[in-house]
Design a protein around this motif. Structure first.
Motif, PDB file in Angstrom:
ATOM      1  N   ILE A  10       0.889  -1.148   0.000  1.00  0.00           N
ATOM      2  CA  ILE A  10       0.000   0.000   0.000  1.00  0.00           C
ATOM      3  C   ILE A  10       0.938   1.212   0.000  1.00  0.00           C
ATOM      4  N   LYS A  11       0.793   2.087  -0.981  1.00  0.00           N
ATOM      5  CA  LYS A  11       1.780   3.153  -1.197  1.00  0.00           C
ATOM      6  C   LYS A  11       1.570   4.341  -0.235  1.00  0.00           C
ATOM      7  N   PRO A  12       2.635   5.145  -0.032  1.00  0.00           N
ATOM      8  CA  PRO A  12       2.580   6.206   0.994  1.00  0.00           C
ATOM      9  C   PRO A  12       1.391   7.150   0.873  1.00  0.00           C
ATOM     10  N   PHE A  50      14.203  -2.915  -4.593  1.00  0.00           N
ATOM     11  CA  PHE A  50      12.906  -3.545  -4.884  1.00  0.00           C
ATOM     12  C   PHE A  50      12.513  -3.333  -6.346  1.00  0.00           C
ATOM     13  N   TYR A  51      12.748  -2.121  -6.851  1.00  0.00           N
ATOM     14  CA  TYR A  51      12.302  -1.773  -8.210  1.00  0.00           C
ATOM     15  C   TYR A  51      13.432  -1.856  -9.236  1.00  0.00           C
ATOM     16  N   LYS A  52      14.476  -2.662  -8.932  1.00  0.00           N
ATOM     17  CA  LYS A  52      15.672  -2.636  -9.803  1.00  0.00           C
ATOM     18  C   LYS A  52      15.374  -3.059 -11.243  1.00  0.00           C
ATOM     19  N   ILE A  53      14.317  -3.853 -11.475  1.00  0.00           N
ATOM     20  CA  ILE A  53      14.014  -4.223 -12.879  1.00  0.00           C
ATOM     21  C   ILE A  53      13.617  -2.992 -13.703  1.00  0.00           C
ATOM     22  N   HIS A  54      13.246  -1.897 -13.022  1.00  0.00           N
ATOM     23  CA  HIS A  54      12.875  -0.670 -13.743  1.00  0.00           C
ATOM     24  C   HIS A  54      14.028   0.333 -13.832  1.00  0.00           C
ATOM     25  N   ASP A  55      15.213  -0.056 -13.330  1.00  0.00           N
ATOM     26  CA  ASP A  55      16.374   0.845 -13.381  1.00  0.00           C
ATOM     27  C   ASP A  55      16.632   1.238 -14.837  1.00  0.00           C
ATOM     28  N   GLU A  58      12.455   6.116 -17.229  1.00  0.00           N
ATOM     29  CA  GLU A  58      12.379   7.523 -16.829  1.00  0.00           C
ATOM     30  C   GLU A  58      11.654   7.719 -15.486  1.00  0.00           C
ATOM     31  N   PHE A  59      10.825   6.739 -15.111  1.00  0.00           N
ATOM     32  CA  PHE A  59      10.078   6.892 -13.857  1.00  0.00           C
ATOM     33  C   PHE A  59      10.798   6.287 -12.646  1.00  0.00           C
ATOM     34  N   TYR A  60      11.980   5.674 -12.869  1.00  0.00           N
ATOM     35  CA  TYR A  60      12.673   4.957 -11.769  1.00  0.00           C
ATOM     36  C   TYR A  60      13.021   5.889 -10.604  1.00  0.00           C
ATOM     37  N   PRO A  62      11.863   9.154  -9.775  1.00  0.00           N
ATOM     38  CA  PRO A  62      10.716   9.667  -9.005  1.00  0.00           C
ATOM     39  C   PRO A  62       9.965   8.577  -8.246  1.00  0.00           C
ATOM     40  N   LEU A  63       9.871   7.387  -8.822  1.00  0.00           N
ATOM     41  CA  LEU A  63       9.153   6.293  -8.149  1.00  0.00           C
ATOM     42  C   LEU A  63       9.875   5.867  -6.871  1.00  0.00           C
ATOM     43  N   THR A  64      11.187   5.666  -6.947  1.00  0.00           N
ATOM     44  CA  THR A  64      11.921   5.181  -5.772  1.00  0.00           C
ATOM     45  C   THR A  64      12.009   6.271  -4.697  1.00  0.00           C
ATOM     46  N   ILE A 103      -9.160  -0.974  -7.251  1.00  0.00           N
ATOM     47  CA  ILE A 103      -8.499  -0.246  -6.161  1.00  0.00           C
ATOM     48  C   ILE A 103      -7.776   0.993  -6.690  1.00  0.00           C
ATOM     49  N   ARG A 104      -7.121   0.850  -7.842  1.00  0.00           N
ATOM     50  CA  ARG A 104      -6.410   2.015  -8.367  1.00  0.00           C
ATOM     51  C   ARG A 104      -7.375   3.092  -8.861  1.00  0.00           C
ATOM     52  N   LYS A 105      -8.513   2.676  -9.432  1.00  0.00           N
ATOM     53  CA  LYS A 105      -9.516   3.671  -9.860  1.00  0.00           C
ATOM     54  C   LYS A 105     -10.069   4.418  -8.639  1.00  0.00           C
ATOM     55  N   ASN A 110      -2.337   8.904  -9.931  1.00  0.00           N
ATOM     56  CA  ASN A 110      -1.597   8.936 -11.198  1.00  0.00           C
ATOM     57  C   ASN A 110      -0.728   7.673 -11.257  1.00  0.00           C
ATOM     58  N   THR A 111       0.092   7.530 -12.336  1.00  0.00           N
ATOM     59  CA  THR A 111       0.820   6.254 -12.489  1.00  0.00           C
ATOM     60  C   THR A 111       1.803   5.998 -11.347  1.00  0.00           C
ATOM     61  N   LYS A 112       2.355   7.040 -10.751  1.00  0.00           N
ATOM     62  CA  LYS A 112       3.276   6.859  -9.623  1.00  0.00           C
ATOM     63  C   LYS A 112       2.491   6.646  -8.327  1.00  0.00           C
ATOM     64  N   GLU A 113       1.581   7.541  -8.061  1.00  0.00           N
ATOM     65  CA  GLU A 113       0.744   7.433  -6.851  1.00  0.00           C
ATOM     66  C   GLU A 113      -0.509   6.625  -7.200  1.00  0.00           C
ATOM     67  N   ASN A 114      -0.288   5.331  -7.481  1.00  0.00           N
ATOM     68  CA  ASN A 114      -1.411   4.501  -7.934  1.00  0.00           C
ATOM     69  C   ASN A 114      -1.888   3.536  -6.850  1.00  0.00           C
ATOM     70  N   ALA A 115      -1.768   3.974  -5.623  1.00  0.00           N
ATOM     71  CA  ALA A 115      -2.369   3.342  -4.433  1.00  0.00           C
ATOM     72  C   ALA A 115      -1.692   2.045  -3.983  1.00  0.00           C
ATOM     73  N   VAL A 116      -1.464   1.116  -4.922  1.00  0.00           N
ATOM     74  CA  VAL A 116      -0.909  -0.181  -4.524  1.00  0.00           C
ATOM     75  C   VAL A 116       0.038  -0.730  -5.579  1.00  0.00           C
ATOM     76  N   HIS A 117       0.974  -1.533  -5.104  1.00  0.00           N
ATOM     77  CA  HIS A 117       1.792  -2.361  -5.996  1.00  0.00           C
ATOM     78  C   HIS A 117       1.207  -3.762  -6.010  1.00  0.00           C
ATOM     79  N   GLY A 118       1.331  -4.462  -7.121  1.00  0.00           N
ATOM     80  CA  GLY A 118       0.972  -5.879  -7.180  1.00  0.00           C
ATOM     81  C   GLY A 118       2.005  -6.628  -8.004  1.00  0.00           C
TER      82      GLY A 118
HETATM   83  P1  CMP Z   1       4.003  -0.769  -9.317  1.00  0.00           P
HETATM   84  O1  CMP Z   1       2.979  -1.873  -9.410  1.00  0.00           O
HETATM   85  O2  CMP Z   1       4.440  -0.345  -7.990  1.00  0.00           O
HETATM   86  O3  CMP Z   1       5.295  -1.249 -10.154  1.00  0.00           O
HETATM   87  C1  CMP Z   1       6.087  -0.365 -10.910  1.00  0.00           C
HETATM   88  C2  CMP Z   1       5.641   1.029 -10.788  1.00  0.00           C
HETATM   89  O4  CMP Z   1       6.224   1.967 -11.653  1.00  0.00           O
HETATM   90  C3  CMP Z   1       4.163   1.107 -11.099  1.00  0.00           C
HETATM   91  O5  CMP Z   1       3.427   0.499 -10.074  1.00  0.00           O
HETATM   92  C4  CMP Z   1       3.955   2.599 -11.233  1.00  0.00           C
HETATM   93  O6  CMP Z   1       3.672   3.231 -10.008  1.00  0.00           O
HETATM   94  C5  CMP Z   1       5.329   3.092 -11.690  1.00  0.00           C
HETATM   95  N1  CMP Z   1       5.272   3.701 -13.017  1.00  0.00           N
HETATM   96  C6  CMP Z   1       5.389   5.016 -13.264  1.00  0.00           C
HETATM   97  N2  CMP Z   1       5.322   5.244 -14.569  1.00  0.00           N
HETATM   98  C7  CMP Z   1       5.150   4.060 -15.165  1.00  0.00           C
HETATM   99  C8  CMP Z   1       5.003   3.661 -16.513  1.00  0.00           C
HETATM  100  N3  CMP Z   1       5.031   4.541 -17.530  1.00  0.00           N
HETATM  101  N4  CMP Z   1       4.841   2.347 -16.764  1.00  0.00           N
HETATM  102  C9  CMP Z   1       4.827   1.443 -15.758  1.00  0.00           C
HETATM  103  N5  CMP Z   1       4.964   1.778 -14.440  1.00  0.00           N
HETATM  104  C10 CMP Z   1       5.122   3.080 -14.163  1.00  0.00           C
END
Ligand code: CMP
Length: 139
Positions: A10-12, A50-55, A58-60, A62-64, A103-105, A110-118
């Motif tokens: 559950i995101k901040p 945790f999010y290293k696969i997204h390293d 462009e969102f890495y 701000p997301l981390t 849940i996200r709706k 927004n895509t970063k503050e999207n409530a939960v990770h799964g």
């Molecule tokens: P989450 O399920 O936590 O896993 C990766 C996260 O990257 C995703 O939710 C989003 O919060 C974030 N993110 C931001 N921008 C994007 C994007 N363009 N595509 C995918 N994930 C993004």
């Protein structure tokens, strides 16, 4: 065969908005069992790990930064077909295009503050569950 666990955070912003209880209620109503749960704050280094696969995306950065800037609740959820069923329950990454009543709706901004990770696969669900919890912390 589909696995029985998935990992959610559950995101901040969702916790700070007062929606932790509402989100957990939706998850339990959908038939998931909580196998492990903790409230914590990730360090920037832990969020990057945790999010290293997204390293490199462009969102890495701000997301981390966002994920290490406040409290999160990490939860292992158990159910048949857990990964896929949970992804259906939370909706697409972008809350503005997510299906009604997901849940996200309901709780995402927004895509970063999207409530939960799964978790996105059974393999990652296991890795992510091991990231947060030892065997002694699971029931
Ligand atoms: P989450 O399920 O936590 O896993 C990766 C996260 O990257 C995703 O939710 C989003 O919060 C974030 N993110 C931001 N921008 C994007 C994007 N363009 N595509 C995918 N994930 C993004």
């Amino acid at each position: 065969m589909a696995g029985r666990i998935t990992l959610t955070m559950i995101k901040p912003h969702a916790i700070e908005d007062g929606n932790l209880g509402n989100i957990l209620a939706k998850i339990l109503e959908a038939g998931f069992r909580i196998s492990a749960m903790k409230l914590l704050r990730l360090s920037l280094k832990q969020a990057q790990e945790f999010y290293k696969i997204h390293d490199g995306r462009e969102f890495y950065k701000p997301l981390t930064e966002f994920m290490s800037n406040g409290p999160i609740v990490a939860v292992i959820l158990e159910k048949e077909n857990a990964v896929q069923d949970f992804r259906k329950l939370i909706g697409t990454t972008d809350p503005t295009t997510a299906e009604e009543d997901t849940i996200r709706k309901l709780f995402g901004l927004n895509t970063k503050e999207n409530a939960v990770h799964g978790s996105d696969s059974d393999e990652n669900a296991k890795l992510e569950a091991d990231f947060f919890f030892s065997l002694l912390e699971r029931y």
